[in-house]
Design an enzyme around this catalytic site. Structure first.
Site, mmCIF file in Angstrom:
data_model
loop_
_atom_site.group_PDB
_atom_site.id
_atom_site.type_symbol
_atom_site.label_atom_id
_atom_site.label_comp_id
_atom_site.label_asym_id
_atom_site.label_seq_id
_atom_site.Cartn_x
_atom_site.Cartn_y
_atom_site.Cartn_z
ATOM 1 N N ASP A 16 -1.499 5.223 15.241
ATOM 2 C CA ASP A 16 -1.615 3.772 15.336
ATOM 3 C C ASP A 16 -1.661 3.358 16.796
ATOM 4 O O ASP A 16 -0.644 3.193 17.444
ATOM 5 C CB ASP A 16 -0.560 3.004 14.537
ATOM 6 C CG ASP A 16 0.842 3.488 14.769
ATOM 7 O OD1 ASP A 16 1.783 2.868 14.307
ATOM 8 O OD2 ASP A 16 0.986 4.515 15.469
ATOM 9 N N THR A 60 4.167 -8.871 0.242
ATOM 10 C CA THR A 60 4.490 -10.274 -0.028
ATOM 11 C C THR A 60 3.764 -10.755 -1.294
ATOM 12 O O THR A 60 4.336 -11.499 -2.104
ATOM 13 C CB THR A 60 4.118 -11.144 1.182
ATOM 14 O OG1 THR A 60 4.984 -10.784 2.262
ATOM 15 C CG2 THR A 60 4.288 -12.620 0.880
ATOM 16 N N ILE A 72 0.868 -1.188 0.000
ATOM 17 C CA ILE A 72 0.000 0.000 0.000
ATOM 18 C C ILE A 72 0.904 1.237 0.000
ATOM 19 O O ILE A 72 0.809 2.073 -0.870
ATOM 20 C CB ILE A 72 -0.953 -0.019 1.202
ATOM 21 C CG1 ILE A 72 -1.771 -1.302 1.165
ATOM 22 C CG2 ILE A 72 -1.870 1.192 1.148
ATOM 23 C CD1 ILE A 72 -2.682 -1.498 2.339
#
Lengths: 514, 514
Positions: free
Chosen positions: A279, A226, A220
């Site tokens: 976060d 991965t 992103i």
């Protein structure tokens, strides 16, 4: 009491809908937000009083969605038409000219709970389920999503709330089951370029007979996810049925999770957290665990690199996050181990999909493998092997190394790739530039974030062969002219662009006097 | 330490911009949010890594703005073009084909303060100024605006913060000065349809020689704002120079505030509060006072109706809000009086621009005036007269009533209208329907919110003559067939639509047995 006007039918503030002809616009809003475009002179806008609204309910062919309302005074939309963003058209399944109706967005029940949370009230499982379901149904605008994320940062989720949110997120999407008491999985907290251990870990543990159905994300904001890396080695866009066939045959897979709707609220919430650069630990725990629980994992290893330019910056942060992960995982019967690691520099040599894939092949084939990548993959695989009871404590990593050395991990990986649709050779870049040291010295610090940005400017991950190849590590001694890193690109323009950034940005690698 | 690559010029992460041709789209996003549309295959998106961004910096002809980034895969945008929303095109002043450059949005300095506020840190004046300036410059997306509003609701603004936010909002826009120690103003906390006292109050106090340069808003969610109503009586779109000429000649004006940039952050923040349905007292205080201070007011009366379907629902809420208004106003040397009132039913007979204007004329001309509207206007004008020292305490309302009765307010109002560009006659509706009582009884409750919605569905405020005319009040006794209210509309379709709502919605007026 009575009504001055007759009340026909159920009391509803919603009016009969009006119809317009669909015009898909091929328009994409941030966060895949569905949107419609109506003419500023549209009689429905006026008569429905929609002009002042930012969200409307759109219905077509038995489906309905909430969409942001944009207005157009130009030629984009003809009279009698309504424009649809790509995600709106896809969700409704409409073709050009199909009849579409528009009405006021209905009241959203969970907004009451959201407002309460803003004022500091704790929410229970039912409230989180209603919020998460409304988020997944697209009923939350950016303003509402941001209020939710902000409220959960202002008053951090407590343990009970984190458990409730995790459960609500799991319940909001698909949930996979594998008919086994041991299903292993791995998560990396991230922030470290090139840290592409996952395909190696899957190959090792599947070679040992464990079940590891790995669903991964695409990049992103990083130069490769991965799934991007794996896609240069085999197809990754598998649906649930295909994933199941691969795992039934080989015990493991490495696929893109986007074709499976696991914890779908997570992606939406993460998008807003990224914009705000918030976060909160509770939200991170719910995000990680909901994805893994939905994927059917029973035993989970969390890779947590710690370093000044990694996501987790200090041992204290790592301890707090590890404790919260353990405690919430326990509520769901998920056995979890956190593996802290060195997050001061990239792992492996390559940064970018194909370059990271080449590192993976080097480790699996045992041909000049980057030692740090092989070691970290064996540590993580070893931890999973021990968690699953296939090796006694302290012996897992050695067992993993043996499976790597004897070629069984490599042959398992090839079989997984074949089962996913056929093994591929990662592409090579056409344009390269070697950056060299301007003076003698020793590499004393590496800025992971600037490395990532440089790789992205060179084209990664869209350009699969683009990225960086590191020639030095922390502590490497260099002379004037020693190669530091090679920038790979698929076009001369992108290469030049990346190099211009490197010239402008200042130190990416720092050299100290020896 | 040294750099491995030469650092040419100032260290900047921003790259040289790329150019595209402007294509204004006539597209309007919610909240006038500026936006650009780029092709999904645009080489700039790829090379700049813009695809994952939701905001970009757009430059053209020496101006720059931040805009939301939308993508298009359709024919909306040709290769080499960039689409611009109406607000983006207007802010940049671009014509079709003009060169426009795009780059990464620069880091926004105030996001650090915003994140701190989310975690409960108190902000000082400098932090609020930087946040408010970034909001006014369009640097805050919906996600950031929502985080600000939510954080200030989760941890309510304390007194010092409310003062700091008010000051920052005043400083962010124009500030008017009138060369007088006494400049009076009036604000209504709102929520009551038809409560259109402002033009009458201006006429009365200006007739007595006070200065009252009134800037008003248009309706956002209500069936009429003061500016909408006044526009049926005289032009209201005056710029600062024209406003000054009117006030210099007549002492007062009643104009739309939109042409003057007073506390421009306020409108943006209010839009987000409305979406979230949050209204924290501190933010309301900063909103009201910043507008009035920027308009140059020294003496302010706040009309605060209290009722179950008004904005302020209880005497306790009214007391808390009044206290906060007083205390913050005092910090700015603003003399303020709150006038609580009955908010259980509309004031006057008309709801909608022209219908409310007719009530105003009835009061000013003394021809069958709605007694509640005349009384409330005299109470508010009287309070201002007393605050300004032109009448002794307790005598202001009587003086106001005298100025109304002797015609001097009416002639002052006519002169103000002429000065604003010429007096107009409010239009009459073409389509009407009288709603009647279905049984005998007494009017026991009135739902202000449903009345407002009914008026809007009938076309108000865009259709100037549309709205409602009330024939009864709380406590009125009715027989079967007694007219309750008349719905006015400019088209048969809108009339039918409003009536369908009235049939579906349930009680707007409640009748009890006598």
């Amino acid at each position: 009491m009575t009504h001055p006007v007759p009340d026909t039918g159920p009391a509803s503030e919603n009016m009969a809908p009006h119809r317009l002809r669909a015009r898909p616009l091929g328009l994409f809003l941030p966060q895949q937000q569905p949107a419609v475009v109506m003419r500023t002179d549209c009689y429905i806008c006026r008569s429905e009083g929609l002009a002042a609204r930012s969200q409307v309910l759109i219905q077509a062919g038995g489906r309905e969605i909430l969409a942001s309302l944009l207005h157009s005074s130009g030629e984009m939309i003809a009279p009698g038409e309504i424009g649809l963003s790509e995600s709106a058209a896809a969700a409704l399944g409409v073709a050009p000219g199909d009849a579409v109706s528009v009405r006021h967005a209905p009241p959203i029940d969970s907004f009451g709970a959201l407002r309460g949370r803003v004022y500091g009230n704790r929410l229970d499982g039912a409230a989180f389920r209603s919020i998460v379901d409304d988020i997944v149904a697209g009923r939350y605008s950016d303003v509402h999503l941001s209020a939710f994320v902000t409220a959960c940062s202002a008053f951090p989720l407590d343990h009970a709330e984190t458990v409730a949110l995790t459960g609500a997120m799991v319940a909001s999407g698909e949930r996979l089951a594998w008919g086994s008491d041991v299903v292993v999985d791995k998560h990396s907290v991230g922030g470290l370029p090139g840290n592409r251990t996952t395909p190696i870990v899957v190959a090792i543990v599947a070679a040992l007979g464990l079940i590891m159905p790995k669903t991964s994300s695409r990049a992103i904001t990083s130069p490769a996810g991965t799934a991007d890396t794996m896609e240069t080695l085999a197809p990754v866009n598998l649906d649930v049925g295909a994933i199941r066939r691969v795992v039934d045959h080989e015990g493991g897979c490495i696929v893109w999770g986007g074709a499976v709707s696991l914890s779908p609220a997570d992606d939406i919430i993460i998008g807003v957290e990224r914009v705000l650069d918030l976060d909160a630990a509770g939200q991170l725990v719910a995000s990680v665990l909901s994805k893994k629980l939905a994927a059917g994992a029973t035993h989970l290893v969390v890779d947590m690199p710690i370093g000044p330019t990694a996501k987790v910056r200090s041992p204290a942060d790592a301890a707090a996050l590890s404790g919260a992960l353990q405690k919430v995982a326990a509520e769901f019967g998920l056995i979890l181990k956190v593996m802290q690691g060195d997050g001061r520099e990239p792992i492996g040599r390559g940064i970018g999909p194909a370059l990271e894939a080449r590192d993976i092949l080097a480790v699996l084939e045992g041909r000049d493998p980057p030692p740090d990548l092989a070691r970290r993959a064996c540590e993580l695989a070893g931890a999973l092997i021990e968690l699953a009871g296939r090796a006694s404590p302290g012996t897992g990593a050695a067992l993993a190394a043996q499976v790597l050395a004897d070629g069984s991990a490599w042959s398992k990986f090839q079989r997984i790739c074949e089962a996913q649709g056929g093994m591929r050779t990662p592409p090579l870049s056409n344009h390269r530039h070697v950056m060299t040291a301007q003076r003698p010295g020793r590499v004393s610090a590496i800025d992971n974030r600037r490395l990532a940005k440089l790789a992205k400017l060179a084209g990664a991950p869209a350009a699969k062969s683009a990225g960086l190849e590191m020639h030095v590590r922390l502590g490497s001694a260099v002379e004037t002219g020693t190669p530091l890193l090679t920038v790979h690109a698929e076009s001369q323009g992108e290469l030049a662009y990346a190099l211009a950034y490197a010239e402008a940005v200042g130190p990416i690698l720092e050299l100290s006097d020896r």
